[in-house]
Design a protein around this motif. Structure first.
Motif, PDB file in Angstrom:
ATOM      1  N   MET A   1     -15.849  -4.797   3.338  1.00 50.02           N
ATOM      2  CA  MET A   1     -14.747  -3.967   3.827  1.00 50.02           C
ATOM      3  C   MET A   1     -15.108  -3.337   5.170  1.00 50.02           C
ATOM      4  SD  MET A   1     -12.262  -1.714   1.742  1.00 50.02           S
ATOM      5  CE  MET A   1     -11.641  -0.115   2.154  1.00 50.02           C
ATOM      6  N   ARG A   2     -14.219  -3.535   6.121  1.00 55.93           N
ATOM      7  CA  ARG A   2     -14.432  -3.002   7.467  1.00 55.93           C
ATOM      8  C   ARG A   2     -13.223  -2.140   7.836  1.00 55.93           C
ATOM      9  NH1 ARG A   2     -13.963  -8.608   9.437  1.00 55.93           N
ATOM     10  NH2 ARG A   2     -12.805  -8.513   7.501  1.00 55.93           N
ATOM     11  N   LEU A   3     -13.296  -1.547   9.021  1.00 54.66           N
ATOM     12  CA  LEU A   3     -12.172  -0.708   9.464  1.00 54.66           C
ATOM     13  C   LEU A   3     -10.870  -1.501   9.422  1.00 54.66           C
ATOM     14  CD1 LEU A   3     -13.670   1.226  12.507  1.00 54.66           C
ATOM     15  CD2 LEU A   3     -13.131   2.119  10.250  1.00 54.66           C
ATOM     16  N   ILE A   4     -10.961  -2.759   9.856  1.00 56.76           N
ATOM     17  CA  ILE A   4      -9.743  -3.567   9.950  1.00 56.76           C
ATOM     18  C   ILE A   4      -9.125  -3.783   8.566  1.00 56.76           C
ATOM     19  CG2 ILE A   4     -10.884  -5.821   9.828  1.00 56.76           C
ATOM     20  CD1 ILE A   4      -8.873  -6.768  11.951  1.00 56.76           C
ATOM     21  N   ASP A   5      -9.978  -3.783   7.516  1.00 57.03           N
ATOM     22  CA  ASP A   5      -9.425  -3.968   6.167  1.00 57.03           C
ATOM     23  C   ASP A   5      -8.595  -2.759   5.743  1.00 57.03           C
ATOM     24  OD1 ASP A   5     -10.643  -6.528   5.688  1.00 57.03           O
ATOM     25  OD2 ASP A   5     -12.547  -5.450   5.609  1.00 57.03           O
ATOM     26  N   ILE A   6      -9.032  -1.578   6.188  1.00 59.53           N
ATOM     27  CA  ILE A   6      -8.235  -0.380   5.914  1.00 59.53           C
ATOM     28  C   ILE A   6      -6.878  -0.531   6.582  1.00 59.53           C
ATOM     29  CG2 ILE A   6      -8.076   2.126   6.231  1.00 59.53           C
ATOM     30  CD1 ILE A   6     -11.108   2.216   6.348  1.00 59.53           C
ATOM     31  N   VAL A   7      -6.902  -0.989   7.839  1.00 58.02           N
ATOM     32  CA  VAL A   7      -5.659  -1.151   8.596  1.00 58.02           C
ATOM     33  C   VAL A   7      -4.751  -2.176   7.916  1.00 58.02           C
ATOM     34  CG1 VAL A   7      -4.686  -1.935  10.782  1.00 58.02           C
ATOM     35  CG2 VAL A   7      -6.748  -0.526  10.771  1.00 58.02           C
ATOM     36  N   ILE A   8      -5.345  -3.298   7.549  1.00 58.91           N
ATOM     37  CA  ILE A   8      -4.533  -4.348   6.920  1.00 58.91           C
ATOM     38  C   ILE A   8      -3.920  -3.831   5.630  1.00 58.91           C
ATOM     39  CG2 ILE A   8      -4.656  -6.593   5.772  1.00 58.91           C
ATOM     40  CD1 ILE A   8      -6.750  -7.358   7.930  1.00 58.91           C
ATOM     41  N   GLY A   9      -4.735  -3.087   4.853  1.00 59.24           N
ATOM     42  CA  GLY A   9      -4.203  -2.505   3.629  1.00 59.24           C
ATOM     43  C   GLY A   9      -3.006  -1.610   3.911  1.00 59.24           C
ATOM     44  N   SER A  10      -3.141  -0.768   4.918  1.00 60.67           N
ATOM     45  CA  SER A  10      -2.049   0.184   5.178  1.00 60.67           C
ATOM     46  C   SER A  10      -0.826  -0.534   5.737  1.00 60.67           C
ATOM     47  CB  SER A  10      -2.525   1.291   6.112  1.00 60.67           C
ATOM     48  OG  SER A  10      -2.296   0.946   7.447  1.00 60.67           O
ATOM     49  N   LEU A  11      -1.058  -1.592   6.515  1.00 62.35           N
ATOM     50  CA  LEU A  11       0.078  -2.351   7.043  1.00 62.35           C
ATOM     51  C   LEU A  11       0.833  -3.031   5.898  1.00 62.35           C
ATOM     52  CD1 LEU A  11      -1.269  -4.015  10.315  1.00 62.35           C
ATOM     53  CD2 LEU A  11       0.084  -1.960  10.036  1.00 62.35           C
ATOM     54  N   ARG A  12       0.064  -3.543   4.943  1.00 57.57           N
ATOM     55  CA  ARG A  12       0.684  -4.222   3.804  1.00 57.57           C
ATOM     56  C   ARG A  12       1.584  -3.251   3.045  1.00 57.57           C
ATOM     57  NH1 ARG A  12      -3.318  -5.541  -0.108  1.00 57.57           N
ATOM     58  NH2 ARG A  12      -4.909  -5.881   1.482  1.00 57.57           N
ATOM     59  N   ARG A  13       1.079  -2.032   2.945  1.00 54.31           N
ATOM     60  CA  ARG A  13       1.802  -1.037   2.165  1.00 54.31           C
ATOM     61  C   ARG A  13       3.077  -0.581   2.870  1.00 54.31           C
ATOM     62  NH1 ARG A  13       1.429   2.692  -2.486  1.00 54.31           N
ATOM     63  NH2 ARG A  13       2.531   4.533  -1.797  1.00 54.31           N
ATOM     64  N   ARG A  14       3.014  -0.543   4.197  1.00 51.57           N
ATOM     65  CA  ARG A  14       4.157  -0.023   4.935  1.00 51.57           C
ATOM     66  C   ARG A  14       4.910  -1.160   5.629  1.00 51.57           C
ATOM     67  NH1 ARG A  14       2.272   3.913   8.897  1.00 51.57           N
ATOM     68  NH2 ARG A  14       0.658   2.391   9.229  1.00 51.57           N
ATOM     69  N   LYS A  15       5.164  -2.179   4.845  1.00 54.53           N
ATOM     70  CA  LYS A  15       5.763  -3.406   5.394  1.00 54.53           C
ATOM     71  C   LYS A  15       7.052  -3.142   6.147  1.00 54.53           C
ATOM     72  CE  LYS A  15       4.171  -7.007   2.210  1.00 54.53           C
ATOM     73  NZ  LYS A  15       4.073  -6.474   0.855  1.00 54.53           N
ATOM     74  N   GLY A  16       7.925  -2.338   5.568  1.00 55.12           N
ATOM     75  CA  GLY A  16       9.238  -2.119   6.171  1.00 55.12           C
ATOM     76  C   GLY A  16       9.135  -1.598   7.587  1.00 55.12           C
ATOM     77  N   ARG A  17       8.383  -0.500   7.717  1.00 52.91           N
ATOM     78  CA  ARG A  17       8.228   0.115   9.036  1.00 52.91           C
ATOM     79  C   ARG A  17       7.581  -0.855  10.015  1.00 52.91           C
ATOM     80  NH1 ARG A  17       8.217   5.015  11.213  1.00 52.91           N
ATOM     81  NH2 ARG A  17       8.730   6.066   9.293  1.00 52.91           N
ATOM     82  N   MET A  18       6.570  -1.556   9.501  1.00 52.24           N
ATOM     83  CA  MET A  18       5.866  -2.476  10.380  1.00 52.24           C
ATOM     84  C   MET A  18       6.773  -3.622  10.806  1.00 52.24           C
ATOM     85  SD  MET A  18       3.202  -1.160  11.082  1.00 52.24           S
ATOM     86  CE  MET A  18       3.586   0.520  10.707  1.00 52.24           C
ATOM     87  N   ALA A  19       7.565  -4.124   9.853  1.00 56.70           N
ATOM     88  CA  ALA A  19       8.490  -5.215  10.186  1.00 56.70           C
ATOM     89  C   ALA A  19       9.428  -4.746  11.291  1.00 56.70           C
ATOM     90  CB  ALA A  19       9.282  -5.633   8.960  1.00 56.70           C
TER      91      ALA A  19
END
Ligand SMILES: Nc1ncnc2c1ncn2[C@@H]1O[C@H](COP(=O)(O)OP(=O)(O)OP(=O)(O)O)[C@@H](O)[C@H]1O
Ligand SMILES: [Mg+2]
Lengths: 411, 244
Positions: free
Chosen positions: A1-19
């Motif tokens: 697990m690296r910093l980027i994995d935290i980011v990817i996790g949070s992006l996955r969770r906030r799909k709507g906003r990110m989309a």
């Protein structure tokens, strides 16, 4: 697990906003890419057309007396007091500094000839090149490629009784048009043999009516004309096609004048300039629009990232409590911004390139869409990422500066 | 010198736009030894969380100093203080503060993200910490797929994965029912028995009874300590209040 994995996790969770933001960025990048590739195609196309549509620099001997004129350019007749252009001048033209900008060099010899007691203007040129330059020519038959072959202008052919226009299309000795798509009267061939300066010639092609001076002329290969006119190695004029994007026409003219001090070099620039201006204006418009789009993208990412910082205040507090440095927090937000804008850039480039190709038929004459260029793709991605990262810098620093205890209390 | 020394710590807040200062801590001094399990009790608003975050190297005291393992915590630069938290401290919060988009295992790995361990070592360490909390079969659950007690244990696993010398817990049982609260206290007790130093804020006298001693705070002042040795009822802790 690296910093980027935290980011990817949070992006996955906030799909709507990110989309939302990715699509927003993609629309911006897509518009710019489509516009850029379209203008690039149009620039290329206009450049190519101009190259084909004719010479834009004409070189003639400096002359005093006037007898013949060709294409609006006045030619001297047999003016023996002046130095004539010769074949050697071609190599001098090819030695100028900007020689690589010259797309076509078309030397010509013009002179009066007598056929069947009638006077005609004979033009000796490299005919295959001539046909390419004069796109409007419709040659019935073929272009001469042997020393004893001739190409006739429409009126000259009629005067000499070579052709007769007929309506029906069922004759054996018809010359069949290259341009079958346009129904034009078939030309009935009456004779092919002509005597010119005591030599026998064969007519192998006739140019359909152009409405220009070409109609009254006779065309032959350059060496043939030089022989028939008894002017071995001599030239009446040299047409030079130097049009390419951003060609330094003035410099080229200056270099040519220096190389050929006894000749008159003139640029036929007006048409060229007008066309170029149109494209340049379009190109400037697309640049301006790109800047606006980038600004909109900047503001969009900025607002989203600011919101993201607020939403994730508590999370920042937790990470800081766990021992994440401020710089780690900045990196998390920057990675997030970079990922989002990379995705937006990729998607935008794909959409833009595709719509550039699909819309090309409506904006260009050939309808050939711009080939998706790697440079444009890289530029689009770089622009998206730079915009994304730049606009997230402030929000990221703001996040890092949050007081961890306050952040933990945040609801 | 003690493992943790708190010297004359004062904390005043100046809320935005308000002229008057709110003094939350008034000259607090205390010492905690290695291996101790200490409770911090007091009424709401008395400054417990404030004191815990000051000891936790998260919030600069207005006056006084905190020395942990002979390091004067607030002499460190801010970034170095973050490193200090990573190396020395584990936090357990009342709301657990698990990141909702990460699995239990990923949440536990969080403190390891910024260490130099390789991916496999990080994973193994986090797995061990979770197994120690009895969650060996719930690695891939998201926090909202776990019970409150399980979330608490994930939070403890996260606090301990770095093997910090000091565990700080702010009302770890605060929003759990009494049974799961007892479960968490049991876990902390067991950890302490293995040598873990723990400072825990709590409102719950039963929880406090499981500790070696209680620091009582009121209006930002530490009252005389009340040591309650021998009140370690072990299994029976859940049933009977420690009453000796
Ligand atoms: N950032 C702040 N600005 C101003 N006042 C604050 C701030 N943080 C805390 N306080 C005040 O400090 C006092 C102590 O707060 P603290 O959170 O330490 O209390 P606590 O003992 O943990 O209470 P509880 O048991 O309810 O958690 C409270 O009166 C609170 O209003
Ligand atoms: Mg509190």
């Amino acid at each position: 697990m690296r910093l980027i994995d935290i980011v990817i996790g949070s992006l996955r969770r906030r799909k709507g906003r990110m989309a939302f933001i990715i699509i927003g960025l993609a629309v911006g990048v897509g518009t710019v890419v489509a516009l850029r590739s379209l203008t690039a195609t149009m620039e290329q196309e206009i450049g190519a057309q101009l190259d084909q549509y004719g010479a834009n620099i004409v070189i003639v001997p400096k002359a005093s007396s006037q007898e013949l004129s060709y294409g609006g350019v006045t030619l001297s007749a047999a003016t023996f007091d002046l130095r004539q252009l010769t074949d050697e001048d071609i190599s001098r033209i090819k030695s100028i500094k900007y020689a690589n900008r010259l797309s076509l060099i078309a030397p010509k010899l013009l002179g009066a000839v007598d056929i069947d007691g009638q006077k005609f203007l004979l033009s000796g040129a490299q005919l295959d090149q001539e046909v390419r330059m004069k796109q409007w020519w419709q040659v019935v038959g073929r272009v001469p490629d042997k020393a004893d072959e001739l190409l006739l202008g429409y009126e000259a052919a009629q005067k000499l009784g070579v052709i007769e226009a007929v309506k029906s299309a069922d004759h054996d000795s018809m010359l069949h048009s290259d341009h079958t798509s346009v129904r034009q009267p078939e030309l009935k061939l009456l004779r092919t043999e002509l005597t010119l300066g005591g030599e026998q010639f064969r007519v192998v092609g006739v140019i359909r009516e152009t409405g220009a001076q070409d109609d009254q002329m006779i065309f032959a290969g350059l060496p043939t004309a030089q022989r028939v006119l008894h002017k071995p190695g001599e030239l009446s004029l040299i047409e030079v096609s130097a049009l390419c994007q951003g060609c330094p026409i003035d410099d080229i003219v200056a270099q040519l004048s220096a190389a050929l001090p006894e000749a008159k070099v003139s640029a036929l620039q007006q048409a060229v300039r007008a066309r170029l201006q149109t494209v340049e204006r379009l190109s400037r418009f697309s640049t301006a629009l790109s800047v606006v789009m980038l600004l909109i993208g900047f503001v969009m990412v900025f607002i989203t990232m600011m919101n993201s910082v607020v939403e994730r205040t508590r999370e920042v507090g937790v990470l800081r409590a766990l021992g994440f440095r401020k710089s780690h927090i900045v990196r998390i937000f920057m990675i997030e911004a970079a990922l989002i804008s990379l995705l937006g850039g990729l998607l935008g480039w794909a959409v833009g390139a595709l719509s550039g190709v699909l819309s090309a038929p409506y904006f260009t004459e050939t309808g050939a869409g711009a080939k998706p260029s790697l440079a444009l793709a890289l530029a689009a991605l770089a622009a998206a990422v730079i915009v994304g990262v730049a606009s997230s810098l402030y929000p990221a620093i703001k996040a890092a500066k949050l007081d961890p205890t306050e952040a933990l209390r945040y609801y | 010198m003690s493992f943790i020394t708190i010297e004359n710590v004062t904390k005043t807040y100046q809320p935005n736009g308000v002229a008057s200062r709110a003094t939350v801590l008034r000259g607090v001094s205390a010492e905690i030894e290695e291996g101790e399990f200490v409770a911090l009790m007091g009424p709401s608003g008395s400054g417990k969380t404030t004191l815990l975050t000051i000891i936790g190297a998260m919030s600069q005291p207005t006056e006084g100093r905190v020395v942990i393992d002979e390091v004067d915590v607030y002499d460190l630069s801010e970034e170095r203080r973050a490193d200090f938290r990573r190396e020395y401290l584990g936090f357990v919060f009342q709301q657990h503060h698990l990141l909702p988009y990460l699995t239990a295992l990923e949440n536990v790995m969080l403190p390891l993200v910024i260490t130099k361990l390789n991916a496999k070592e990080k994973r193994t360490k986090a797995q061990l910490a979770l197994e120690r909390m009895g969650l060996g079969d719930k690695f891939d659950r998201l926090p909202n797929q776990l019970s409150g007690g399980e979330q608490g244990r994930v939070a403890i696993a996260r606090a301990l994965v770095n093997e910090p010398p000091l565990l700080l817990a702010d009302e770890p049982t605060g929003n759990l029912d009494s049974k799961t609260g007892d479960e968490i206290i049991g876990v902390l007790r067991a950890l302490n028995e293995q040598g873990q130093t723990i400072l825990m804020v709590t409102h719950n006298p039963e929880a406090a009874a499981a500790t070696h001693r209680v620091l009582e705070i009121q209006d930002g002042i530490l009252l005389s300590e009340s040591a309650e040795p021998g009140c370690h009822a072990g299994q029976s802790l859940m049933e009977e209040v420690c009453a000796d």
